[in-house]
Design an enzyme around this catalytic site. Sequence first.
Site, PDB file in Angstrom:
ATOM      1  N   LYS A  54       0.846  -1.199   0.000  1.00  0.00           N
ATOM      2  CA  LYS A  54       0.000   0.000   0.000  1.00  0.00           C
ATOM      3  C   LYS A  54       0.883   1.251   0.000  1.00  0.00           C
ATOM      4  O   LYS A  54       0.661   2.190  -0.767  1.00  0.00           O
ATOM      5  CB  LYS A  54      -0.934   0.008   1.228  1.00  0.00           C
ATOM      6  CG  LYS A  54      -2.094  -0.977   1.083  1.00  0.00           C
ATOM      7  CD  LYS A  54      -2.891  -1.188   2.367  1.00  0.00           C
ATOM      8  CE  LYS A  54      -3.893  -2.321   2.155  1.00  0.00           C
ATOM      9  NZ  LYS A  54      -4.658  -2.687   3.328  1.00  0.00           N
ATOM     10  N   GLN A  98      -4.845  -1.277   9.393  1.00  0.00           N
ATOM     11  CA  GLN A  98      -4.763  -2.617   8.817  1.00  0.00           C
ATOM     12  C   GLN A  98      -5.428  -3.634   9.753  1.00  0.00           C
ATOM     13  O   GLN A  98      -5.169  -3.665  10.951  1.00  0.00           O
ATOM     14  CB  GLN A  98      -3.288  -2.977   8.575  1.00  0.00           C
ATOM     15  CG  GLN A  98      -3.066  -4.287   7.835  1.00  0.00           C
ATOM     16  CD  GLN A  98      -3.595  -4.283   6.406  1.00  0.00           C
ATOM     17  OE1 GLN A  98      -3.722  -3.227   5.785  1.00  0.00           O
ATOM     18  NE2 GLN A  98      -3.918  -5.447   5.884  1.00  0.00           N
ATOM     19  N   ASP A 121     -11.121   3.190   3.392  1.00  0.00           N
ATOM     20  CA  ASP A 121     -11.488   1.768   3.295  1.00  0.00           C
ATOM     21  C   ASP A 121     -12.996   1.607   3.050  1.00  0.00           C
ATOM     22  O   ASP A 121     -13.450   0.564   2.608  1.00  0.00           O
ATOM     23  CB  ASP A 121     -11.181   1.068   4.634  1.00  0.00           C
ATOM     24  CG  ASP A 121      -9.978   0.138   4.565  1.00  0.00           C
ATOM     25  OD1 ASP A 121      -9.667  -0.347   3.468  1.00  0.00           O
ATOM     26  OD2 ASP A 121      -9.370  -0.097   5.630  1.00  0.00           O
TER      27      ASP A 121
END
Length: 303
Positions: A54, A98, A121
């Site tokens: 990422k 995460q 997200d």
Amino acid sequence: MSATLIKGTEIREEILEEITAEVAGIKEKHGVVPGLVTILVGESPASISYVTLKIKTAHRVGFNEVQDNQSPDISEEDLLALIDKYNNDESIHGILVQLPLPKHIDEKKILNAIDPDKDVDGFHPVNVGRLMIGGDEVKFPPCTPAGIQEMIIRAGVETSGAEVVVVGRSNIVGKPIANMMLQKGDGANSTVTVVHTRTKDLEGHCKRADILIVAAGVPGLVKPEWIKPGACVIDVGVNRVGEKPSKKDPSRMVAVLKGDVDFDAAKEIAGSITPVPGGVGPMTITMLMKNTLKSLKFKLGIN
Ligand code: GUN
């Protein structure tokens, strides 16, 4: 006849180039670039490798990227304080925590603490609600479903009036992609059926699908005879079914991945199909970049 391959690896390159160009334009005109922070708690090798990719991708497209690694025993209170710090940081437009988090931390509480306008997200209940309403209300569609829809659009598959069957009802893939495909708009306007472990006639439903989206997490679940000839098949499954020596370095073992669809047989029946690996997988991080860029554009009022 063999199906057209819908390659996420190629679509990713196209989109990342578009994002890079847009970021450079915004930087020149407005003097800012998107800022993405990735918070990693602990040292799980899978999470480290996702976060590293990422950050690497964010760097490639010209973002200001921040990797914030925290000890596995950080308290929930300290993690909430950290999120609050980034919520109030003007240079940060996207916050990603995460998952999974260590057991002593309430994942829901953490995700709900992220400012919905920085929740790239798309997991915050406010963004889930915005997705449900559809249209202009949507800010950050969750990355994997957004990637699936983008692949379908770029592959030129007709979605309007199409029978879409989604196998799986997870909050991360099945439910949001079903919702997105039934909205009004490009790459949508479909008639959607969601099937799951309690569905009586899985095969019968799949056979009707013009677009079959499979996110069940069961290797080889969908058999070739379940596929309507010419259908578009999107395989979201990434199942580790064994190990093999790496091609680059044979002394190192790498995972053997298999999708939820019996690919070799399915590609002889489908009109188009995503491979595993190299299909949906690369799209998730790509759409995370797109959401982070969107976040800055919302802030600048240039959407
Ligand atoms: N862990 C595995 N996939 C994801 C993802 O898409 N987002 C976050 N935050 N954590 C993950």
